[in-house]
Design an enzyme around this catalytic site. Sequence first.
Site, PDB file in Angstrom:
ATOM      1  CG  ASP A  18      51.572   6.369   7.735  1.00 36.06           C
ATOM      2  OD1 ASP A  18      50.605   7.173   7.729  1.00 36.06           O
ATOM      3  OD2 ASP A  18      51.472   5.176   8.062  1.00 36.06           O
ATOM      4  CB  THR A  72      33.707   7.524  -1.589  1.00 39.62           C
ATOM      5  OG1 THR A  72      32.647   6.616  -1.844  1.00 39.62           O
ATOM      6  CG2 THR A  72      33.734   7.760  -0.087  1.00 39.62           C
ATOM      7  CG  ASP A  73      29.154   6.946  -4.614  1.00 39.35           C
ATOM      8  OD1 ASP A  73      29.912   6.239  -3.920  1.00 39.35           O
ATOM      9  OD2 ASP A  73      28.511   6.480  -5.586  1.00 39.35           O
ATOM     10  CD  GLU A  74      31.288   3.123  -0.625  1.00 39.06           C
ATOM     11  OE1 GLU A  74      31.262   2.645   0.515  1.00 39.06           O
ATOM     12  OE2 GLU A  74      31.871   2.589  -1.586  1.00 39.06           O
ATOM     13  CE1 TYR A  88      36.839   4.370   1.891  1.00 41.97           C
ATOM     14  CE2 TYR A  88      34.643   3.906   1.044  1.00 41.97           C
ATOM     15  CZ  TYR A  88      35.897   4.461   0.880  1.00 41.97           C
ATOM     16  OH  TYR A  88      36.217   5.113  -0.298  1.00 41.97           O
ATOM     17  CE  LYS A 109      37.686   8.999   1.148  1.00 41.08           C
ATOM     18  NZ  LYS A 109      39.117   9.289   0.784  1.00 41.08           N
TER      19      LYS A 109
HETATM   20  P1  NAD Z   1      43.586   1.785  -2.860  1.00 47.01           P
HETATM   21  O1  NAD Z   1      43.260   1.086  -1.569  1.00 47.01           O
HETATM   22  O2  NAD Z   1      43.780   1.010  -4.096  1.00 47.01           O
HETATM   23  O3  NAD Z   1      44.918   2.668  -2.668  1.00 47.01           O
HETATM   24  C1  NAD Z   1      45.176   3.399  -1.506  1.00 47.01           C
HETATM   25  C2  NAD Z   1      46.636   3.802  -1.538  1.00 47.01           C
HETATM   26  O4  NAD Z   1      46.896   4.603  -0.372  1.00 47.01           O
HETATM   27  C3  NAD Z   1      47.611   2.625  -1.473  1.00 47.01           C
HETATM   28  O5  NAD Z   1      48.665   2.816  -2.394  1.00 47.01           O
HETATM   29  C4  NAD Z   1      48.112   2.646  -0.050  1.00 47.01           C
HETATM   30  O6  NAD Z   1      49.438   2.124   0.098  1.00 47.01           O
HETATM   31  C5  NAD Z   1      48.070   4.135   0.270  1.00 47.01           C
HETATM   32  N1  NAD Z   1      47.956   4.400   1.714  1.00 47.01           N
HETATM   33  C6  NAD Z   1      47.102   3.814   2.583  1.00 47.01           C
HETATM   34  N2  NAD Z   1      47.325   4.289   3.830  1.00 47.01           N
HETATM   35  C7  NAD Z   1      48.328   5.205   3.719  1.00 47.01           C
HETATM   36  C8  NAD Z   1      48.995   6.033   4.645  1.00 47.01           C
HETATM   37  N3  NAD Z   1      48.676   6.019   5.938  1.00 47.01           N
HETATM   38  N4  NAD Z   1      49.967   6.860   4.191  1.00 47.01           N
HETATM   39  C9  NAD Z   1      50.309   6.882   2.869  1.00 47.01           C
HETATM   40  N5  NAD Z   1      49.723   6.097   1.958  1.00 47.01           N
HETATM   41  C10 NAD Z   1      48.736   5.265   2.370  1.00 47.01           C
HETATM   42  O7  NAD Z   1      42.437   2.874  -3.014  1.00 47.01           O
HETATM   43  P2  NAD Z   1      41.765   3.451  -4.341  1.00 47.01           P
HETATM   44  O8  NAD Z   1      40.662   2.570  -4.727  1.00 47.01           O
HETATM   45  O9  NAD Z   1      42.830   3.790  -5.309  1.00 47.01           O
HETATM   46  O10 NAD Z   1      41.125   4.792  -3.751  1.00 47.01           O
HETATM   47  C11 NAD Z   1      41.865   6.011  -3.735  1.00 47.01           C
HETATM   48  C12 NAD Z   1      40.989   7.098  -3.139  1.00 47.01           C
HETATM   49  O11 NAD Z   1      39.800   7.236  -3.890  1.00 47.01           O
HETATM   50  C13 NAD Z   1      40.549   6.826  -1.700  1.00 47.01           C
HETATM   51  O12 NAD Z   1      40.604   8.037  -0.985  1.00 47.01           O
HETATM   52  C14 NAD Z   1      39.120   6.341  -1.839  1.00 47.01           C
HETATM   53  O13 NAD Z   1      38.365   6.655  -0.697  1.00 47.01           O
HETATM   54  C15 NAD Z   1      38.666   7.131  -3.047  1.00 47.01           C
HETATM   55  N6  NAD Z   1      37.605   6.510  -3.867  1.00 47.01           N
HETATM   56  C16 NAD Z   1      37.726   5.228  -4.313  1.00 47.01           C
HETATM   57  C17 NAD Z   1      36.727   4.674  -5.129  1.00 47.01           C
HETATM   58  C18 NAD Z   1      36.853   3.282  -5.684  1.00 47.01           C
HETATM   59  O14 NAD Z   1      35.926   2.797  -6.331  1.00 47.01           O
HETATM   60  N7  NAD Z   1      37.975   2.599  -5.526  1.00 47.01           N
HETATM   61  C19 NAD Z   1      35.618   5.443  -5.477  1.00 47.01           C
HETATM   62  C20 NAD Z   1      35.519   6.761  -4.987  1.00 47.01           C
HETATM   63  C21 NAD Z   1      36.526   7.287  -4.203  1.00 47.01           C
HETATM   64  P1  TYD Z   2      33.238  -3.294  -3.452  1.00 48.43           P
HETATM   65  O1  TYD Z   2      33.966  -3.553  -4.730  1.00 48.43           O
HETATM   66  O2  TYD Z   2      33.838  -3.781  -2.169  1.00 48.43           O
HETATM   67  O3  TYD Z   2      32.951  -1.741  -3.400  1.00 48.43           O
HETATM   68  P2  TYD Z   2      31.993  -0.889  -2.377  1.00 48.43           P
HETATM   69  O4  TYD Z   2      31.611  -1.751  -1.238  1.00 48.43           O
HETATM   70  O5  TYD Z   2      32.891   0.221  -1.966  1.00 48.43           O
HETATM   71  O6  TYD Z   2      30.827  -0.463  -3.208  1.00 48.43           O
HETATM   72  O7  TYD Z   2      31.805  -3.947  -3.581  1.00 48.43           O
HETATM   73  C1  TYD Z   2      30.930  -3.595  -4.642  1.00 48.43           C
HETATM   74  C2  TYD Z   2      29.609  -4.311  -4.412  1.00 48.43           C
HETATM   75  O8  TYD Z   2      29.821  -5.721  -4.585  1.00 48.43           O
HETATM   76  C3  TYD Z   2      29.061  -4.158  -2.997  1.00 48.43           C
HETATM   77  O9  TYD Z   2      27.640  -4.067  -3.079  1.00 48.43           O
HETATM   78  C4  TYD Z   2      29.463  -5.431  -2.285  1.00 48.43           C
HETATM   79  C5  TYD Z   2      29.458  -6.456  -3.406  1.00 48.43           C
HETATM   80  N1  TYD Z   2      30.440  -7.555  -3.287  1.00 48.43           N
HETATM   81  C6  TYD Z   2      30.032  -8.883  -3.452  1.00 48.43           C
HETATM   82  O10 TYD Z   2      28.824  -9.176  -3.667  1.00 48.43           O
HETATM   83  N2  TYD Z   2      30.972  -9.863  -3.365  1.00 48.43           N
HETATM   84  C7  TYD Z   2      32.274  -9.616  -3.113  1.00 48.43           C
HETATM   85  O11 TYD Z   2      33.104 -10.563  -3.017  1.00 48.43           O
HETATM   86  C8  TYD Z   2      32.701  -8.240  -2.972  1.00 48.43           C
HETATM   87  C9  TYD Z   2      34.130  -7.900  -2.684  1.00 48.43           C
HETATM   88  C10 TYD Z   2      31.737  -7.247  -3.064  1.00 48.43           C
END
Ligand code: NAD
Ligand code: TYD
Length: 359
Positions: A61, A136-138, A162, A166
């Site tokens: 962790d 993230t862009d969020e 979230y 971040k």
């Molecule tokens: P994900 O939720 O698929 O994966 C997260 C991983 O982190 C998992 O394998 C989980 O087991 C591990 N994890 C969680 N808590 C932990 C801890 N305390 N110690 C060790 N490992 C831990 O997430 P993702 O979508 O692959 O995102 C990865 C990164 O990219 C994140 O930092 C997220 O904020 C960022 N990000 C994601 C997106 C997206 O669209 N998914 C876009 C921009 C940035």
């Molecule tokens: P998500 O994949 O959760 O990514 P993020 O919230 O980080 O952008 O959601 C993408 C968009 O889709 C967001 O505007 C929320 C919407 N959404 C739905 O309309 N239905 C769903 O079941 C989910 C999971 C997301």
Amino acid sequence: MRTYLVTGGAGFIGSNYIHYMFQKYGDSIRIINVDALTYAGNLENLKEVEDRENYTFIKADITDKQAIEKIFAENNIDRVVHFAAESHVDRSIKNPEIFIQTNVLGTAVMLNCAKAAWEQPDGSYAEGKKFLHVSTDEVYGSLEEDGEYFYETTPYAPHSPYSASKASSDMLVKAYMDTYHFPANITNCSNNYGPYQFPEKLIPLIINNALHGKKLPVYGDGKNVRDWLYVVDHAKAIDMVQEKGRLFETYNIGGHNEKQNIEIVEIIIETLQEQLADNDPRKALVSKDLITYVEDRKGHDRRYAIAPDKIKAEIGWEPETMFKDGIKETIKWYFEHEEWMKNVTSGDYQKYYEEMYKA
Ligand code: NAD
Ligand code: TYD
């Protein structure tokens, strides 16, 4: 041989990044993947690499300081690529505390341990040591529907627990760079899609539900906009930032591919109908009639859109995968990995799903 410490490598983007790096660098790098294997961590994502001599998985962790210190003490880590995070906005609305714990405190532990391992007595850092914080862009908040974009200079204005967690972690990285001259970069990326994404996020959830003839939940009016990037393009951008980027800089990574959620859902349905063979029983299940408008997400950000001008000008990165191709690849991947989806959906996810959607 350069050694990478990847956190969260069993998740969606982390596992794609590890595949990308081994495809690109083969045996010339070593990767240590540190992951706590939360509900989102899935080692099946890494089956193809687990026997490599230059790959090691460590279950730990990132909030466990002793465990992370030990990894730095036992390995000469050159690069950290920090993905590990709680990543789902809806979960953060239900249970914010774990987001503060993992995303903020976990990042603080990673920074502290890397700094302690890398800092020299005169306060400088050994040559080539670099920390990349994946964000993230969020963090920039929400845009109106007109033509504004997020730039690296856009003020932070996170809305969800979230994005607030971040943003806090980004601020910690900035503080380490400013205070200790800690060698880091931050990347802020738009929404990713592609193989191995956990089916709580929009695209895999819609694919999976449609194939099972289940309702396709669309929040609010379905007109929220996200800027979708194929995950392999993101992996490539991260590597390019570490190779060619200027230290201490932030780079926005985006797809220039804005779509309303309802458009995404419709594209998925149409693509599934095209790709499923006529004799496939799932073909009859996939229909626009499954689209169900549900209660909106609390504090739902309206629009995200990245202007990736800086990364293009300085590093030469730009998105390569057109959405129409990336979504076809992604759907094909989910077709070919039914077993993966079955295994994922038979675990914790189902309990969560029932709670969220009262299915
Ligand atoms: P994900 O939720 O698929 O994966 C997260 C991983 O982190 C998992 O394998 C989980 O087991 C591990 N994890 C969680 N808590 C932990 C801890 N305390 N110690 C060790 N490992 C831990 O997430 P993702 O979508 O692959 O995102 C990865 C990164 O990219 C994140 O930092 C997220 O904020 C960022 N990000 C994601 C997106 C997206 O669209 N998914 C876009 C921009 C940035
Ligand atoms: P998500 O994949 O959760 O990514 P993020 O919230 O980080 O952008 O959601 C993408 C968009 O889709 C967001 O505007 C929320 C919407 N959404 C739905 O309309 N239905 C769903 O079941 C989910 C999971 C997301």
